[in-house]
Structure formats: C-alpha cells, structure tokens
Write an enzyme that holds these catalytic residues in place. Sequence first.
Site, mmCIF file in Angstrom:
data_model
loop_
_atom_site.group_PDB
_atom_site.id
_atom_site.type_symbol
_atom_site.label_atom_id
_atom_site.label_comp_id
_atom_site.label_asym_id
_atom_site.label_seq_id
_atom_site.Cartn_x
_atom_site.Cartn_y
_atom_site.Cartn_z
ATOM 1 N N LYS A 16 1.145 -1.313 0.103
ATOM 2 C CA LYS A 16 0.261 0.024 0.306
ATOM 3 C C LYS A 16 1.134 1.469 0.359
ATOM 4 O O LYS A 16 0.559 2.017 -0.991
ATOM 5 C CB LYS A 16 -1.085 0.026 1.701
ATOM 6 C CG LYS A 16 -1.785 -1.405 1.151
ATOM 7 C CD LYS A 16 -2.850 -1.203 2.528
ATOM 8 C CE LYS A 16 -1.694 -1.729 3.863
ATOM 9 N NZ LYS A 16 -1.630 -2.565 3.899
ATOM 10 N N ARG A 91 -9.933 1.136 8.197
ATOM 11 C CA ARG A 91 -8.854 0.257 8.895
ATOM 12 C C ARG A 91 -10.006 -0.940 9.857
ATOM 13 O O ARG A 91 -9.795 -1.788 9.875
ATOM 14 C CB ARG A 91 -8.645 0.613 10.377
ATOM 15 C CG ARG A 91 -7.114 -0.395 10.293
ATOM 16 C CD ARG A 91 -6.353 -0.446 9.433
ATOM 17 N NE ARG A 91 -4.792 -0.959 10.099
ATOM 18 C CZ ARG A 91 -3.745 -1.165 9.397
ATOM 19 N NH1 ARG A 91 -3.449 0.462 8.937
ATOM 20 N NH2 ARG A 91 -2.504 -1.468 9.972
ATOM 21 N N ARG A 130 11.683 -6.364 5.025
ATOM 22 C CA ARG A 130 11.279 -4.941 5.132
ATOM 23 C C ARG A 130 12.830 -4.034 6.317
ATOM 24 O O ARG A 130 12.734 -4.616 7.682
ATOM 25 C CB ARG A 130 10.235 -4.674 5.266
ATOM 26 C CG ARG A 130 9.551 -3.144 5.779
ATOM 27 C CD ARG A 130 8.632 -2.027 5.157
ATOM 28 N NE ARG A 130 7.573 -3.148 6.372
ATOM 29 C CZ ARG A 130 6.123 -2.324 6.302
ATOM 30 N NH1 ARG A 130 5.456 -2.112 5.264
ATOM 31 N NH2 ARG A 130 6.079 -3.196 7.313
ATOM 32 N N ARG A 163 11.531 -2.058 11.363
ATOM 33 C CA ARG A 163 9.787 -1.528 11.900
ATOM 34 C C ARG A 163 9.483 -2.238 13.694
ATOM 35 O O ARG A 163 9.683 -3.470 13.380
ATOM 36 C CB ARG A 163 8.476 -1.079 11.648
ATOM 37 C CG ARG A 163 8.695 -0.795 10.688
ATOM 38 C CD ARG A 163 7.591 0.179 9.778
ATOM 39 N NE ARG A 163 5.832 -1.014 10.265
ATOM 40 C CZ ARG A 163 4.719 -0.612 9.466
ATOM 41 N NH1 ARG A 163 4.694 0.112 7.836
ATOM 42 N NH2 ARG A 163 3.843 -1.203 9.550
ATOM 43 N N ARG A 174 -0.700 -9.138 13.425
ATOM 44 C CA ARG A 174 -1.417 -7.694 12.513
ATOM 45 C C ARG A 174 -1.917 -8.465 11.425
ATOM 46 O O ARG A 174 -3.789 -8.124 10.716
ATOM 47 C CB ARG A 174 -0.116 -6.555 11.890
ATOM 48 C CG ARG A 174 0.871 -6.116 12.813
ATOM 49 C CD ARG A 174 1.869 -5.932 12.338
ATOM 50 N NE ARG A 174 1.849 -5.028 11.400
ATOM 51 C CZ ARG A 174 2.695 -5.035 10.648
ATOM 52 N NH1 ARG A 174 3.888 -5.627 10.776
ATOM 53 N NH2 ARG A 174 2.685 -4.207 9.172
HETATM 54 P P1 AP5 Z 1 4.812 -1.667 1.913
HETATM 55 O O1 AP5 Z 1 4.603 -0.600 1.381
HETATM 56 O O2 AP5 Z 1 5.564 -1.167 3.513
HETATM 57 O O3 AP5 Z 1 3.348 -2.342 2.273
HETATM 58 P P2 AP5 Z 1 2.128 -1.891 3.466
HETATM 59 O O4 AP5 Z 1 0.790 -2.647 2.669
HETATM 60 O O5 AP5 Z 1 1.847 -0.851 3.044
HETATM 61 O O6 AP5 Z 1 2.445 -2.956 4.400
HETATM 62 P P3 AP5 Z 1 2.492 -1.545 5.879
HETATM 63 O O7 AP5 Z 1 3.261 -2.963 6.645
HETATM 64 O O8 AP5 Z 1 3.052 -0.409 6.021
HETATM 65 O O9 AP5 Z 1 0.683 -1.909 6.314
HETATM 66 P P4 AP5 Z 1 0.070 -2.221 7.319
HETATM 67 O O10 AP5 Z 1 -1.101 -1.857 7.121
HETATM 68 O O11 AP5 Z 1 0.740 -3.137 8.596
HETATM 69 O O12 AP5 Z 1 1.307 -1.073 8.549
HETATM 70 P P5 AP5 Z 1 0.833 0.653 8.611
HETATM 71 O O13 AP5 Z 1 1.384 1.664 8.745
HETATM 72 O O14 AP5 Z 1 -0.577 1.256 7.614
HETATM 73 O O15 AP5 Z 1 6.172 -3.043 1.020
HETATM 74 C C1 AP5 Z 1 6.339 -3.899 2.364
HETATM 75 C C2 AP5 Z 1 7.242 -4.527 1.920
HETATM 76 O O16 AP5 Z 1 7.008 -5.029 0.620
HETATM 77 C C3 AP5 Z 1 8.415 -4.087 1.198
HETATM 78 O O17 AP5 Z 1 9.636 -3.899 1.554
HETATM 79 C C4 AP5 Z 1 8.636 -3.463 -0.129
HETATM 80 O O18 AP5 Z 1 10.060 -2.691 -0.836
HETATM 81 C C5 AP5 Z 1 7.708 -4.633 -0.199
HETATM 82 N N1 AP5 Z 1 6.442 -4.421 -2.340
HETATM 83 C C6 AP5 Z 1 6.060 -3.733 -2.648
HETATM 84 N N2 AP5 Z 1 5.290 -4.456 -3.253
HETATM 85 C C7 AP5 Z 1 5.930 -4.860 -3.882
HETATM 86 C C8 AP5 Z 1 5.789 -6.384 -5.105
HETATM 87 N N3 AP5 Z 1 5.407 -5.350 -5.722
HETATM 88 N N4 AP5 Z 1 6.707 -6.979 -4.699
HETATM 89 C C9 AP5 Z 1 7.784 -7.276 -4.230
HETATM 90 N N5 AP5 Z 1 8.365 -6.667 -3.344
HETATM 91 C C10 AP5 Z 1 7.547 -6.170 -2.840
HETATM 92 O O19 AP5 Z 1 0.564 0.712 10.749
HETATM 93 C C11 AP5 Z 1 1.009 0.058 11.564
HETATM 94 C C12 AP5 Z 1 0.143 0.409 13.075
HETATM 95 O O20 AP5 Z 1 0.051 1.524 13.134
HETATM 96 C C13 AP5 Z 1 -1.533 -0.783 12.289
HETATM 97 O O21 AP5 Z 1 -0.697 -2.092 12.770
HETATM 98 C C14 AP5 Z 1 -1.982 -0.107 14.210
HETATM 99 O O22 AP5 Z 1 -1.503 -0.212 15.581
HETATM 100 C C15 AP5 Z 1 -1.527 1.441 13.428
HETATM 101 N N6 AP5 Z 1 -2.405 2.323 12.781
HETATM 102 C C16 AP5 Z 1 -2.239 2.901 10.935
HETATM 103 N N7 AP5 Z 1 -2.788 2.906 11.054
HETATM 104 C C17 AP5 Z 1 -4.631 2.906 11.443
HETATM 105 C C18 AP5 Z 1 -5.720 2.952 11.472
HETATM 106 N N8 AP5 Z 1 -6.432 3.647 10.810
HETATM 107 N N9 AP5 Z 1 -6.790 2.481 12.505
HETATM 108 C C19 AP5 Z 1 -6.019 2.161 13.589
HETATM 109 N N10 AP5 Z 1 -4.785 1.772 13.832
HETATM 110 C C20 AP5 Z 1 -3.923 1.940 12.409
#
Ligand code: AP5
Length: 216
Positions: A16, A91, A130, A163, A174
Amino acid sequence: MTGTSLVLLGPPGAGKGTQAARLEAASGFPHVATGDMLRMARSAGTPLGDRAKAYMDRGDLVPDDVIIGLIEERLSEDDAMKGVILDGFPRNPAQAKELDRLMETMGRELPLAVHIKVSREEVLARLTGRLVCERCQEAYHVMTRPPKTIGVCDKCGGRLVTRSDDSPETVRHRLQVYEEMTAPLIVYYGDLGRLREVDGERPVDDVARELLEAIS
Ligand code: AP5
C-alpha cells in the site's frame, strides 16, 4: 485519476505504501498514511504518539477516536482538498462509515477503494525483510529492493531501520487483526460498487500500471 479520493486496502505488506508513493508522484494527490503519521508522532514524543505506542507494538489497532481526529485534521488541510490517497485508513467498518460521513460533510466525492491482493506467505517474506527510512518512511527490502548504500535511504539520506512491529510473531498478529477487522471492508466497498482489485504479487511497476488502469 478523477477527483475522487482513493483508499488502498490490503494486508500488512501488500504494498500500500509503495504504491501510494507512486500514485502521489503520478497524480499530485497527497499520500496520507495513518501508520506513518502515528510513527512520526511517536518519534516526536507527542501525547498522541505515546498513546498509540503500545497498540502499534502489539500489532493492534489504535482506538478509532484517535485515528478519526487525526484524519479529520489532515483532510481539512489545503493540499488534501483536491483528493487524497489513503493508505492504512479506514481500517474497520466504523472508520469507513466515518470517512464517508466526513467526505459528505465536506462536499467531496465518496472514495473509491482498491484491494491489493497478496497471499499470507508473500506478506511474511516481505515484512521480515523490510527496512524503512526513519525520516521519510520510504520502504526497502533486504533482498528484493536493497538501498544503494547499506543502511541509508536513497531518497533522503535518512537512516534505515526495522519497524518495531515487523517481528514474525507481531506480523502474524497483524494479519489476524487484518482478517477480523479490515478484510470486511472488501465486502463493504464491494456492496457499494466502489471496489477495484489488483494482483499485488506482481513486480512493483506492473502493480502500479494495473492500479492506474483500475482507477482510470
Ligand atoms: P509496503 O509498501 O511497506 O506495504 P504496506 O502494505 O504499506 O505495509 P504496512 O506494513 O505498512 O501496512 P500496515 O497496514 O500493517 O501498517 P501501517 O503502517 O498502516 O511494502 C512492504 C514490503 O514489501 C517493502 O519491503 C516493499 O519494498 C515490498 N514490496 C512492496 N510491493 C512489492 C511487490 N509488488 N513485490 C515485491 N516486494 C514488494 O500501520 C501500522 C500500525 O499503526 C497498525 O498496526 C496500527 O497499530 C496503527 N494504525 C495505522 N492506521 C490505523 C488505523 N486507521 N486505525 C487503527 N490503527 C491504525
């Protein structure tokens, strides 16, 4: 891309953030990532960051009232008026309903959601390798997308770190939280006719192309 805001849906590690950064560059719409906003609040030691820390380290969702306040403020900023690329929000169904209500109140179009589909095995492989820039949040991978210089962000020169929620056991939790709380949004947006799907297991450039086609 039309004036409609976009919601990127998908499990942790679906790509994402990677795709949102590209869409931001292609469209000029700001990339709004609640996870990045919370991590920045933590680094700055704000009360919001302190409140979010324990939830994030466990891999649980931060309470809705915290997140909705944060997103409402961000959507009201000037650069967000033309549209936004939402990554990590909404979410759960309560957040999705609140987002629609906010958009309606602001007189803006209701968002379109894109589900980036990736298997559990792929997610585990991606997240355990990552690295993220602690300054600009750019994501790298030790095997598939290494930085030019070890430990240094290609884009801004910031330090690359693992992270705190990318340990295998927290990633598994997660994923469970995603299945229980966030995956129902696929049905939510599907029933409203506001859902597109792309194959997130293809190379980054191919996913980006498919995504642009899906929303055009
Ligand atoms: P990346 O692009 O970083 O993936 P992502 O989908 O953004 O993954 P996240 O782990 O950031 O998502 P998340 O939803 O768990 O975390 P968030 O920060 O929102 O890619 C991942 C890896 O894959 C990278 O190494 C990249 O290079 C590689 N990659 C990408 N595309 C690829 C491809 N096509 N092929 C090969 N490799 C690839 O949330 C973290 C925490 O914050 C949550 O757990 C929660 O506690 C809190 N939080 C955030 N938002 C909310 C909300 N709305 N409500 C409540 N809590 C929240």
